[in-house]
Write a protein that holds these residues in place. Sequence first.
Motif, PDB file in Angstrom:
ATOM      1  N   GLU A  70       0.826  -1.199   0.000  1.00 40.44           N
ATOM      2  CA  GLU A  70       0.000   0.000   0.000  1.00 40.44           C
ATOM      3  C   GLU A  70       0.864   1.254   0.000  1.00 40.44           C
ATOM      4  OE1 GLU A  70      -3.656   2.058   2.598  1.00 40.44           O
ATOM      5  OE2 GLU A  70      -2.840   0.102   3.172  1.00 40.44           O
ATOM      6  N   HIS A  71       2.040   1.152   0.616  1.00 38.50           N
ATOM      7  CA  HIS A  71       2.935   2.307   0.702  1.00 38.50           C
ATOM      8  C   HIS A  71       4.377   1.872   0.430  1.00 38.50           C
ATOM      9  CE1 HIS A  71      -0.476   3.396   3.433  1.00 38.50           C
ATOM     10  NE2 HIS A  71      -0.370   4.536   2.773  1.00 38.50           N
ATOM     11  N   TRP A  72       5.169   2.776  -0.067  1.00 36.81           N
ATOM     12  CA  TRP A  72       6.619   2.591  -0.155  1.00 36.81           C
ATOM     13  C   TRP A  72       7.301   3.949  -0.017  1.00 36.81           C
ATOM     14  CZ3 TRP A  72       7.341   5.368  -4.573  1.00 36.81           C
ATOM     15  CH2 TRP A  72       6.455   5.203  -5.647  1.00 36.81           C
ATOM     16  N   ASN A  73       8.556   3.903   0.400  1.00 37.90           N
ATOM     17  CA  ASN A  73       9.323   5.137   0.632  1.00 37.90           C
ATOM     18  C   ASN A  73      10.502   5.216  -0.332  1.00 37.90           C
ATOM     19  OD1 ASN A  73       7.668   5.854   2.781  1.00 37.90           O
ATOM     20  ND2 ASN A  73       8.993   4.897   4.318  1.00 37.90           N
ATOM     21  N   VAL A  74      10.776   6.414  -0.789  1.00 45.43           N
ATOM     22  CA  VAL A  74      11.938   6.676  -1.636  1.00 45.43           C
ATOM     23  C   VAL A  74      12.958   7.459  -0.819  1.00 45.43           C
ATOM     24  CG1 VAL A  74      12.795   7.782  -3.733  1.00 45.43           C
ATOM     25  CG2 VAL A  74      10.495   6.779  -3.708  1.00 45.43           C
ATOM     26  N   HIS A  75      14.189   6.963  -0.775  1.00 45.31           N
ATOM     27  CA  HIS A  75      15.269   7.632  -0.044  1.00 45.31           C
ATOM     28  C   HIS A  75      16.323   8.082  -1.046  1.00 45.31           C
ATOM     29  CE1 HIS A  75      13.370   4.648   2.612  1.00 45.31           C
ATOM     30  NE2 HIS A  75      13.598   5.526   3.584  1.00 45.31           N
ATOM     31  N   ILE A  76      16.481   9.371  -1.214  1.00 44.30           N
ATOM     32  CA  ILE A  76      17.528   9.913  -2.080  1.00 44.30           C
ATOM     33  C   ILE A  76      18.810   9.981  -1.248  1.00 44.30           C
ATOM     34  CG2 ILE A  76      18.269  11.892  -3.468  1.00 44.30           C
ATOM     35  CD1 ILE A  76      15.309  12.523  -3.927  1.00 44.30           C
ATOM     36  N   LEU A  77      19.794   9.169  -1.624  1.00 46.02           N
ATOM     37  CA  LEU A  77      20.967   8.974  -0.780  1.00 46.02           C
ATOM     38  C   LEU A  77      21.948  10.143  -0.839  1.00 46.02           C
ATOM     39  CD1 LEU A  77      21.761   5.191  -1.350  1.00 46.02           C
ATOM     40  CD2 LEU A  77      20.155   6.265   0.242  1.00 46.02           C
ATOM     41  N   SER A  78      22.647  10.340   0.262  1.00 49.52           N
ATOM     42  CA  SER A  78      23.690  11.361   0.338  1.00 49.52           C
ATOM     43  C   SER A  78      25.032  10.758  -0.051  1.00 49.52           C
ATOM     44  CB  SER A  78      23.773  11.924   1.764  1.00 49.52           C
ATOM     45  OG  SER A  78      24.413  10.993   2.627  1.00 49.52           O
ATOM     46  N   CYS A 114      19.517  10.631   4.967  1.00 46.73           N
ATOM     47  CA  CYS A 114      19.414  10.796   3.516  1.00 46.73           C
ATOM     48  C   CYS A 114      19.367  12.277   3.124  1.00 46.73           C
ATOM     49  CB  CYS A 114      18.163  10.100   2.996  1.00 46.73           C
ATOM     50  SG  CYS A 114      18.083   8.343   3.441  1.00 46.73           S
ATOM     51  N   THR A 115      19.608  12.538   1.855  1.00 47.10           N
ATOM     52  CA  THR A 115      19.465  13.896   1.332  1.00 47.10           C
ATOM     53  C   THR A 115      17.997  14.301   1.302  1.00 47.10           C
ATOM     54  OG1 THR A 115      21.476  13.759   0.016  1.00 47.10           O
ATOM     55  CG2 THR A 115      19.853  15.363  -0.682  1.00 47.10           C
ATOM     56  N   ALA A 116      17.152  13.360   0.910  1.00 49.44           N
ATOM     57  CA  ALA A 116      15.707  13.615   0.903  1.00 49.44           C
ATOM     58  C   ALA A 116      14.975  12.290   1.049  1.00 49.44           C
ATOM     59  CB  ALA A 116      15.280  14.322  -0.376  1.00 49.44           C
ATOM     60  N   ARG A 117      13.755  12.360   1.589  1.00 50.00           N
ATOM     61  CA  ARG A 117      12.931  11.155   1.753  1.00 50.00           C
ATOM     62  C   ARG A 117      11.498  11.478   1.329  1.00 50.00           C
ATOM     63  NH1 ARG A 117      14.387   9.514   7.906  1.00 50.00           N
ATOM     64  NH2 ARG A 117      13.282  11.486   8.224  1.00 50.00           N
ATOM     65  N   LEU A 118      10.903  10.582   0.553  1.00 44.76           N
ATOM     66  CA  LEU A 118       9.535  10.758   0.077  1.00 44.76           C
ATOM     67  C   LEU A 118       8.707   9.552   0.523  1.00 44.76           C
ATOM     68  CD1 LEU A 118      10.494  11.679  -3.601  1.00 44.76           C
ATOM     69  CD2 LEU A 118      10.215  13.254  -1.692  1.00 44.76           C
ATOM     70  N   GLN A 119       7.690   9.796   1.311  1.00 40.43           N
ATOM     71  CA  GLN A 119       6.810   8.733   1.790  1.00 40.43           C
ATOM     72  C   GLN A 119       5.588   8.704   0.879  1.00 40.43           C
ATOM     73  OE1 GLN A 119       6.580   8.385   6.212  1.00 40.43           O
ATOM     74  NE2 GLN A 119       7.736  10.316   6.209  1.00 40.43           N
ATOM     75  N   CYS A 120       5.355   7.570   0.239  1.00 42.93           N
ATOM     76  CA  CYS A 120       4.398   7.514  -0.869  1.00 42.93           C
ATOM     77  C   CYS A 120       3.326   6.442  -0.698  1.00 42.93           C
ATOM     78  CB  CYS A 120       5.142   7.234  -2.176  1.00 42.93           C
ATOM     79  SG  CYS A 120       6.474   8.394  -2.543  1.00 42.93           S
ATOM     80  N   ARG A 121       2.186   6.719  -1.304  1.00 45.63           N
ATOM     81  CA  ARG A 121       1.124   5.727  -1.472  1.00 45.63           C
ATOM     82  C   ARG A 121       1.307   5.096  -2.844  1.00 45.63           C
ATOM     83  NH1 ARG A 121      -3.754   5.560  -4.099  1.00 45.63           N
ATOM     84  NH2 ARG A 121      -3.577   7.760  -4.755  1.00 45.63           N
ATOM     85  N   ASN A 122       1.219   3.779  -2.896  1.00 43.29           N
ATOM     86  CA  ASN A 122       1.362   3.054  -4.150  1.00 43.29           C
ATOM     87  C   ASN A 122       0.127   3.328  -5.009  1.00 43.29           C
ATOM     88  OD1 ASN A 122       2.260   1.334  -6.124  1.00 43.29           O
ATOM     89  ND2 ASN A 122       2.239  -0.516  -4.856  1.00 43.29           N
ATOM     90  N   ALA A 123       0.237   4.310  -5.920  1.00 44.45           N
ATOM     91  CA  ALA A 123      -0.948   4.808  -6.626  1.00 44.45           C
ATOM     92  C   ALA A 123      -1.259   4.042  -7.910  1.00 44.45           C
ATOM     93  CB  ALA A 123      -0.766   6.295  -6.941  1.00 44.45           C
ATOM     94  N   PHE A 124      -0.252   3.884  -8.782  1.00 43.52           N
ATOM     95  CA  PHE A 124      -0.496   3.243 -10.078  1.00 43.52           C
ATOM     96  C   PHE A 124       0.681   2.340 -10.431  1.00 43.52           C
ATOM     97  CE2 PHE A 124      -2.103   7.651 -10.241  1.00 43.52           C
ATOM     98  CZ  PHE A 124      -3.485   7.392 -10.319  1.00 43.52           C
ATOM     99  N   GLN A 125       0.387   1.344 -11.279  1.00 45.39           N
ATOM    100  CA  GLN A 125       1.424   0.475 -11.810  1.00 45.39           C
ATOM    101  C   GLN A 125       1.207   0.316 -13.301  1.00 45.39           C
ATOM    102  OE1 GLN A 125       1.379  -3.180  -9.560  1.00 45.39           O
ATOM    103  NE2 GLN A 125       1.044  -2.079  -7.643  1.00 45.39           N
TER     104      GLN A 125
END
Length: 330
Positions: A70-78, A114-125
């Motif tokens: 239902e959810h996944w997170n994106v971590h933009i690494l430093s 991390c440089t940035a983190r995005l917490q997301c809802r799995n919307a479309f595939q």
Amino acid sequence: MAANSFDTRAFRNALGSFATGVTIITTKAGDGQLVGLTANSFNSVSLEPPLVLWSLAKTAASVPVFNDAEHWNVHILSVEQEPLSNKFASKGADKFADVELEHGITDAPLLAGCTARLQCRNAFQYDGGDHIIFVGEVLAFDTTDSAPLAFVGGQYALTARKPYEGVALSSSTVEELSSAAYNENLLGYLLGRSHFQLLHGLKDRAGEKQLSDLEFYVLSVLGVQSELTLAELNEYLRYTDIELSMDDLGNLFARQLIALGEDGALIQLTHDGRQESISHIATAKGLEESIKETLGEGELQALKLLLKKVIKLTDPGVPDLWDVAKAVNQ
């Protein structure tokens, strides 16, 4: 071009010339297992609504988990997280072992640093050939000042802003400079001037006017390798093209910053000398921090990397100052 003549490897290499960031995508499986992988296929899609995407090979073992998540997170690494990127790119290991996690707004694992983190809802595939494209709606995000890790040409890279103004040292035009054999773009001039200006700034900050440049170097070397013969000390300072004699160390002996060991051959720091050396290091770190405030972490890291390459290319055979085995044996 015929389909059977399409070179997949060459195509992959061509795509690799496009510089990207490096991310780690994480989620939590239905059975509670934490799942994560390294990906550089991340990209933005929309600001309103806030959407991002990334892709995953259909052959990946984690496909069913991300399909159902239902959810996944994106971590933009430093730039400091290259080891973490390698860890999550590996197979079979417990990727989350000894990894610091923080609480997010969902159950998906949230990595720290991390440089940035995005917490997301799995919307479309979407079907994307041999990959599945996952589109997520960003529910929350946060950023830091850490410079991002980059990836290009099949290897990690550092990011640095390309300045277009404010870096010229002379008021002369580009044409005037290019007509002079010795100008501000000569590498030797840039390296030499920056070195002496940094050393001057270090002395100003330390309030130290009684030590020569070489005496600064001597204290620095002995701060790492605590006991050295004169010959060994000269080996570590070979890059200066100056060979020290005991007479050259007279000021350091007179100020009781260094002394001879019981055997009369080994030069070592005294208590005052070690305190002086520690003070210089602290001042140097303070000077570096002030420079980083202007350059930024990415440019500073890129500068260090390039300087190390120059040193490697021009090394006259200076021994490793941080040779752990030698330091321990002392």
